[in-house]
Scaffold this active site. Structure first.
Site, PDB file in Angstrom:
ATOM      1  N   PHE A 135      57.443 127.439 110.392  1.00 48.96           N
ATOM      2  CA  PHE A 135      56.761 127.186 111.560  1.00 48.96           C
ATOM      3  C   PHE A 135      57.211 128.598 112.537  1.00 48.96           C
ATOM      4  O   PHE A 135      58.463 128.859 112.849  1.00 48.96           O
ATOM      5  CB  PHE A 135      57.275 125.938 112.328  1.00 48.96           C
ATOM      6  CG  PHE A 135      56.989 125.589 113.751  1.00 48.96           C
ATOM      7  CD1 PHE A 135      55.691 125.086 114.093  1.00 48.96           C
ATOM      8  CD2 PHE A 135      57.769 126.115 114.881  1.00 48.96           C
ATOM      9  CE1 PHE A 135      55.272 124.826 115.445  1.00 48.96           C
ATOM     10  CE2 PHE A 135      57.236 125.829 116.224  1.00 48.96           C
ATOM     11  CZ  PHE A 135      56.260 125.007 116.325  1.00 48.96           C
ATOM     12  N   THR A 138      59.510 131.160 117.915  1.00 49.27           N
ATOM     13  CA  THR A 138      60.669 131.679 118.377  1.00 49.27           C
ATOM     14  C   THR A 138      60.518 133.346 117.843  1.00 49.27           C
ATOM     15  O   THR A 138      60.539 133.586 116.744  1.00 49.27           O
ATOM     16  CB  THR A 138      62.061 131.279 117.871  1.00 49.27           C
ATOM     17  OG1 THR A 138      62.087 129.944 118.398  1.00 49.27           O
ATOM     18  CG2 THR A 138      63.133 131.983 118.631  1.00 49.27           C
ATOM     19  N   GLY A 245      53.963 120.235 121.506  1.00 48.21           N
ATOM     20  CA  GLY A 245      53.897 119.056 120.884  1.00 48.21           C
ATOM     21  C   GLY A 245      54.496 118.844 119.375  1.00 48.21           C
ATOM     22  O   GLY A 245      54.806 117.952 119.282  1.00 48.21           O
ATOM     23  N   ALA A 250      59.496 117.271 116.086  1.00 52.27           N
ATOM     24  CA  ALA A 250      60.893 117.596 115.196  1.00 52.27           C
ATOM     25  C   ALA A 250      62.107 117.304 116.075  1.00 52.27           C
ATOM     26  O   ALA A 250      62.881 116.578 115.516  1.00 52.27           O
ATOM     27  CB  ALA A 250      60.687 119.122 115.214  1.00 52.27           C
ATOM     28  N   GLU A 371      65.530 124.072 118.421  1.00 51.30           N
ATOM     29  CA  GLU A 371      64.650 123.288 118.802  1.00 51.30           C
ATOM     30  C   GLU A 371      64.775 122.639 120.182  1.00 51.30           C
ATOM     31  O   GLU A 371      64.966 121.365 120.551  1.00 51.30           O
ATOM     32  CB  GLU A 371      64.834 121.877 118.035  1.00 51.30           C
ATOM     33  CG  GLU A 371      64.333 122.231 116.478  1.00 51.30           C
ATOM     34  CD  GLU A 371      62.885 122.180 116.274  1.00 51.30           C
ATOM     35  OE1 GLU A 371      62.081 121.706 117.007  1.00 51.30           O
ATOM     36  OE2 GLU A 371      62.629 122.219 115.045  1.00 51.30           O
ATOM     37  N   GLY A 372      65.126 123.413 121.088  1.00 50.41           N
ATOM     38  CA  GLY A 372      65.460 123.365 122.555  1.00 50.41           C
ATOM     39  C   GLY A 372      66.985 123.423 122.541  1.00 50.41           C
ATOM     40  O   GLY A 372      67.639 122.372 121.964  1.00 50.41           O
TER      41      GLY A 372
END
Lengths: 394, 268
Positions: A135, A138, A245, A250, A371-372
């Protein structure tokens, strides 16, 4: 190494699970005890992904497990999916990351945003582990602020798109057969499926990590990469809500998974403290150590109840991305603190590969950020409760 | 030969990883199972694996049969998730206290109630009782050939059976034909993991519960009344280690160690 049959359960957590959920957890726990724990330290030490686990994980239904059966997936509830992530990350964050990326960041967007032909082509292959995905959101200069991305896609003649740019910190990148790539276009951010071997597309591995060493992390480089719109463009989403989304899915899995790592550290520390004799007594008898253990089990217990409630709400379709942020932020922080404190209980032994603690501790440094980041999740919650965004202009 | 009707005898037993938590009722000598997690008897999972492999090869159905309380359904779900098609729990207060022969009578009645069978498989012995009587007794009661200690088994297209049974220092190769009752040892195969797809599929599979009247088993054949054997005294082995720290010179402590080992019968 902690290979117990039981998860830490201080507050009757398992009594809140259905039979199906209990069986999913038991299946994953057995797999991790038998296949992951005996080998994972060696793979982490040698900075290698245990790729031989992909096929058995696929056979057991661990890849895209909450997607429908018609694509060869298990169709799990969100709570059962979370329990799977818990057990996988009890083994290693790299194993959970592999499954998260495959399921939540690649299969999910194909399922949610792809055409029927894309779904039918990719999802069964990915569920069987015959195709691996990554994916790409970033970028080297854009982490927390993906809206600034520079990777672009330009519509060409003949139903083609040309992609240029680069992505960074991409789990599974170098081993992926297909990348979900998010790029700026004249019509907003769009998602593209870019297959391995497409001319101009390369995915060099980033080596030398001190964290997630049993996971492949890569750059994705796009130099005039031409793709076919019908096969490549995800037709059913435009804008950043597409990748965000996926990230919500995740992050939900990470909120569960991190507690698995915390549980492994806590159980290891508890067992060690009960057996390590100093001053003619187990160190578990000393108040300073008991405080550490009591705080660990308390935080793990709170985290379990938090994700269980979140999972129940997600199963009912009643949850917000900010609630997922809270669970990810809290539980990863719990895991990081648990790993660090567990290391102190084990003393010098805590840094050795014989025990899982230092590996989990180092892994959590990445999970805390990816992931944040922890800080971004705080700001998302802050925005939710105040109505004021601290990070967006205006 | 067409599809196979396969029956697997299974028993929920205390989880071997929790044996340190086992308690024994001092009055009755029975195991106190409450609060102990139950699992499928490990050897029975090998029997189920063998049945599932035969089903994959020849087609047919795999039914699990267990004499157990109604609550065993939770444990039997694991077998349904592995791939068994149905589970039959033979549950009645009248069955409590059955010895291995009474248990075999109940199991044989359950197998008959399911209908015609080609092959009954079972773990050679249970992890708790460990008598290894049941497969052979069930075979006798059903009036078919039976084998115990089976470590390898081939079923031919015509229903022929070639099997190896473990004996001390070797094995015996046996030839026969279906129908048959076979007790398997763990060496026979490696049970498959339960897949998540299997877990989901298991939720819709039938679990039947049959009482003594459903099976036509009368009180004199089962339970304490139908049992010739009673458990004797059960006790927990004492695993506690005694520690003794010897003080004094090396010569004195060595002499003392030798004396202790002699007293314990370790040294002659």
């Amino acid at each position: 190494m902690s290979a117990t049959t039981e998860m830490t359960d201080y507050m009757g957590f398992q009594g809140l699970l259905t039979d199906e959920e209990k069986m999913v957890r038991a299946t994953a726990r057995k797999f991790v005890n038998d296949e992951v724990l005996p080998i994972i330290d060696g793979y982490a030490q040698s900075e290698t992904f245990p790729s031989h686990l992909v096929k058995p994980m696929a056979d057991l239904g661990f890849l895209g497990p909450n997607l429908p059966e018609k694509y060869g997936c298990a169709g799990l509830s969100n709570v059962a999916y979370g329990l799977l992530m818990y057990e996988l990350e009890r083994g290693d964050s790299g194993i959970r990351s592999f499954a998260s990326v495959q399921g939540s960041l690649v299969m999910y967007p194909i399922y949610a945003y792809g055409s029927d032909a894309q779904k039918e082509y990719w999802l069964p292959r990915m569920a069987r582990g015959e195709a691996i995905g990554c994916f790409g959101l970033t970028e080297p200069d854009f982490g927390s602020n993906p809206a600034g991305m520079r990777t672009s896609a330009v519509r060409e003649k003949g139903g083609k798109w040309k992609i240029n740019g680069s992505k960074m910190w991409i789990t599974n990148g170098s081993i992926a057969d297909v990348a979900v790539v998010w790029a700026k276009t004249g019509e907003g951010v769009r998602g593209f499926l870019v297959e391995k071997g497409t001319p101009g597309f390369t995915a060099p591995q980033m080596k030398g990590k001190w964290s997630l060493r049993a996971s492949v992390t890569s750059e994705l480089l796009f130099d005039d990469v031409v793709v076919d719109e019908e096969k490549s463009l995800l037709p059913n989403v435009k804008g950043l809500k597409g990748p965000l989304g996926c990230l919500t899915q995740a992050r939900y899995g990470i909120a569960w998974g991190a507690l698995g790592a915390a549980d492994a550290c806590y159980q290891t520390a508890l067992e060690y403290a009960l057996n390590r004799i100093q001053f003619d007594r187990p160190i578990a008898s000393f108040q300073l150590q008991q405080r550490k253990l009591a705080e660990m089990v308390t935080e793990i217990t709170k985290g379990q109840l938090l994700v269980l409630q979140l999972g129940r709400m997600k199963d009912q379709g009643k949850y917000t991305f900010a609630q997922v942020s809270m669970a990810k932020m809290n539980n990863v922080n719990v895991a990081l603190e648990t790993a660090r404190v567990a290391r102190t209980i084990l003393g010098a032994n805590g840094i050795m590969g014989e025990y899982p603690i230092m590996r989990h501790s180092a892994n959590m440094e990445s999970v805390y950020t990816y992931e944040g980041t922890h800080d971004m999740h705080l700001l998302i919650i802050g925005q939710e409760v105040t109505g004021i965004s601290a990070f967006r202009a205006g | 030969m067409g599809e196979l009707n396969l029956v697997v005898l299974v028993k929920p037993v205390p989880d071997p990883s929790c044996y340190d938590r086992i308690e024994i009722d001092p009055a009755t000598g029975a195991l106190l199972r409450q609060g102990m997690p139950a699992v499928l008897n490990p050897a029975d999972k090998h029997a189920l694996e063998e049945a599932l492999v035969l089903k994959e090869r020849f087609g047919g159905r795999v039914a699990m049969v267990s004499m157990a309380p109604d609550s065993a359904s939770e444990t039997l779900m694991e077998g349904l998730a592995m791939g068994a098609d149905e589970a039959c729990i033979l549950s009645d207060r009248a069955f409590a206290g059955s010895d291995s022969l009474a248990t075999s009578r109940v199991l044989a009645a359950g197998i008959r109630k399911i209908g015609p069978f080609d092959l009954v498989l079972a773990g050679n012995e249970s992890a708790d009782g460990g008598t290894a009587h049941v497969p052979s007794q069930v075979g006798e009661l059903l009036g078919v050939a039976h084998l115990a200690n089976v470590i390898r088994m081939e079923v031919g297209p015509g229903g022929s059976v070639t099997a190896r049974t473990r004996i001390e220092n070797g094995y015996i190769e046996v030839r026969g034909s279906l129908p048959m009752v076979v007790g398997v040892r763990r060496e026979i195969n490696t049970p498959r993991y339960t897949s998540l797809m299997g877990v989901m599929a298991a939720q819709g599979k039938p679990i039947r519960v049959w009482r003594s009247e459903d099976l036509g088993v009368n009180a004199a054949e089962a339970g304490m009344e139908g049992s010739g054997m009673r458990p004797g005294k059960l006790s927990r082995p004492d695993y506690r280690r005694k520690g003794e720290i010897l003080k004094g010179s090396h010569e004195e402590t060595v002499r003392r160690i030798v004396a202790i080992l002699r007293a314990e019968g370790v040294l002659g």
